[in-house]
Design a protein around this motif. Structure first.
Motif, PDB file in Angstrom:
ATOM      1  N   GLY A   1       0.861  -1.183   0.000  1.00 36.23           N
ATOM      2  CA  GLY A   1       0.000   0.000   0.000  1.00 36.23           C
ATOM      3  C   GLY A   1       0.893   1.228   0.000  1.00 36.23           C
ATOM      4  O   GLY A   1       2.109   1.107  -0.194  1.00 36.23           O
TER       5      GLY A   1
ATOM      6  N   ASP B   1       2.958  -8.935  -1.066  1.00 42.42           N
ATOM      7  CA  ASP B   1       1.550  -8.526  -1.077  1.00 42.42           C
ATOM      8  C   ASP B   1       0.769  -9.628  -1.788  1.00 42.42           C
ATOM      9  O   ASP B   1       1.348 -10.589  -2.286  1.00 42.42           O
TER      10      ASP B   1
ATOM     11  N   ARG C   1      -0.394  -4.157  -7.333  1.00 44.95           N
ATOM     12  CA  ARG C   1       0.394  -3.432  -6.327  1.00 44.95           C
ATOM     13  C   ARG C   1       1.861  -3.853  -6.389  1.00 44.95           C
ATOM     14  O   ARG C   1       2.762  -3.033  -6.222  1.00 44.95           O
TER      15      ARG C   1
ATOM     16  N   GLN D   1     -11.075   4.818  -0.667  1.00 44.86           N
ATOM     17  CA  GLN D   1      -9.930   4.446   0.157  1.00 44.86           C
ATOM     18  C   GLN D   1     -10.281   3.233   1.022  1.00 44.86           C
ATOM     19  O   GLN D   1      -9.491   2.308   1.148  1.00 44.86           O
TER      20      GLN D   1
ATOM     21  N   GLY E   1     -10.193  -0.059  -0.732  1.00 44.10           N
ATOM     22  CA  GLY E   1      -8.897  -0.471  -1.272  1.00 44.10           C
ATOM     23  C   GLY E   1      -8.785  -0.218  -2.762  1.00 44.10           C
ATOM     24  O   GLY E   1      -7.936  -0.786  -3.443  1.00 44.10           O
TER      25      GLY E   1
ATOM     26  N   TYR F   1      -4.862   4.043  -3.990  1.00 45.32           N
ATOM     27  CA  TYR F   1      -3.675   4.027  -3.138  1.00 45.32           C
ATOM     28  C   TYR F   1      -3.814   5.166  -2.134  1.00 45.32           C
ATOM     29  O   TYR F   1      -3.753   4.980  -0.934  1.00 45.32           O
ATOM     30  N   ARG F   2      -3.988   6.364  -2.660  1.00 44.47           N
ATOM     31  CA  ARG F   2      -4.234   7.524  -1.829  1.00 44.47           C
ATOM     32  C   ARG F   2      -5.302   8.364  -2.520  1.00 44.47           C
ATOM     33  O   ARG F   2      -4.979   9.110  -3.454  1.00 44.47           O
TER      34      ARG F   2
END
Ligand SMILES: [Zn+2]
Ligand SMILES: [Zn+2]
Length: 376
Positions: free
Chosen positions: A197, A219, A224, A361, A364, A367-368
């Motif tokens: 993340g 992960d 990702r 967020q 998921g 990411y940001r």
């Protein structure tokens, strides 16, 4: 002047308020916010996982431009001259400077008994605007403020906070600092980062800049892990590819020098079981840094005998001292163009769409997620 601000009236209850912008005092800095990142802890707060004095002004990862300076403010916390219109970011954590910890453990400001953190405070706290999901933030004189390096996109300023978290976690692994004797992390050494993340990815970028010889990203999401490679991971481990924990542990170890496991493991997934796995991944006499569980995510079983048998160093890492922002901004500046930082901002919302940013967020799917009070 008024500021449109997002207010968390109670967990799960986001609202919009128009708040009077107070006149800046002599040591205050009024910031016109460009963007704020929605962090895992914001999601946690919204889900009722934090015991705070609601209503709260959320948002602790933000950057913007100086709108007005108090008459006594001429420089940022690094001593660089600062003026109206300069891009800045604000360190959210503020210490009291008076308690036992402030007096006796100055190297660990997060141990302050009265530490306040912007983004987690009641709307009426000191009659100031202190949440990053607002058109304006009024930073008081005790807050550390950093002007962004020349030429840096103001948006990257919102990554100073999470990168400071990751860089500090990595630096915890440097101690006691004799990398030539394989004590503490150093040039050419191996590190595994659990969780790709934002914190994990930024930690990977920091490890790469710090001269790591091998960086394993662990992960379960392929996309990702692909991004992790572009942030500097040399090896990726998708734990979905392994049949059970024993095979996974063997698989991680096999990738490292001598097949013994990485010198350093940084747990940035925030999943309790990852801690138990991390203890097995790391080589004997190595170091595990726990940074992922800022918020309570449950518990895990731990076999104390393994800690003794492996002669492990285990460190917790809470946030960072304020000047870690200097490290983070320096890293962002050095790696800009090389590391695709901007790809972390994959869901942009206006202030009016803030709820959607929280949802993305939480799911998921970003990411940001970022909230842009001046519009997207
Ligand atoms: Zn955060
Ligand atoms: Zn204190």
């Amino acid at each position: 002047m008024k500021s449109n601000a997002l207010v968390m009236e109670a967990p799960g209850e986001l609202a919009h308020r128009e708040i009077d912008v107070p006149e800046p005092g002599a040591t205050d800095v009024l910031v016109d916010v460009e963007l704020g990142g929605v962090c895992g802890s914001d999601v946690h707060m919204n889900g009722g996982g934090m015991d705070l004095e609601f209503p709260v002004l959320p948002g602790h990862e933000f950057a913007g431009f100086v709108e007005e300076l108090g008459e006594d403010v001429a420089a940022d916390s690094k001593g660089e001259p600062i003026g109206v219109g300069d891009p800045v970011t604000v360190v959210p954590g503020i210490v009291c400077g008076e308690c036992w910890y402030c007096n006796n453990v100055p190297g660990r400001p997060t141990t302050c008994e009265n530490r306040d953190v912007y983004g987690f405070l009641n709307v009426d706290y000191r009659q100031r605007l202190h949440g990053g999901f607002s058109e304006y933030v009024l930073a008081d004189g005790r807050a550390s403020i950093y002007r962004l390096p020349d030429g840096m996109d103001v948006e990257l300023g919102a990554l100073a906070e999470p990168l400071a978290v990751g860089a500090r976690a990595l630096e915890r692994g440097f101690r006691p600092g004799m990398p030539d004797a394989r004590e503490g992390f150093g040039i050419g050494k191996s590190v595994a980062v659990q969780g790709a993340g934002p914190i994990g990815l930024l930690t990977i970028a920091a490890a790469n800049a710090a001269g790591a010889g091998q960086i394993l990203a662990i992960d379960a999401i392929g996309e990702r892990l692909e991004l992790a490679e572009r942030f500097g991971a040399t090896d990726t481990v998708n734990f979905g590819d392994f049949d059970g924990e024993e095979e996974l542990i063997r698989g991680v170890k096999e990738l490292t020098s001598g097949g013994v496991g990485p010198d350093l493991v940084i747990e940035a997934a925030g999943v309790p079981a990852a801690v138990t796995q991390g203890i097995e991944f790391v080589r004997d006499g190595g170091t595990l840094v726990e940074v992922g569980h800022y918020a309570y995510n449950g518990e895990t079983e731990l076999n104390p005998t393994r800690l003794v048998q492996k002669d492990l160093n285990i460190y917790g890492s809470l946030a960072y001292p304020p000047n870690e922002f200097e490290t983070a901004l320096s890293l962002l500046d050095q790696l800009d163009g090389e590391v695709p930082f901007d790809e972390l901002f994959n869901y942009r919302a206006s202030l009016a769409e803030a709820e959607a940013a929280y949802e993305k967020q939480a799911a998921g799917e970003a990411y940001r997620a970022t909230i842009h009070p001046g519009g997207v």
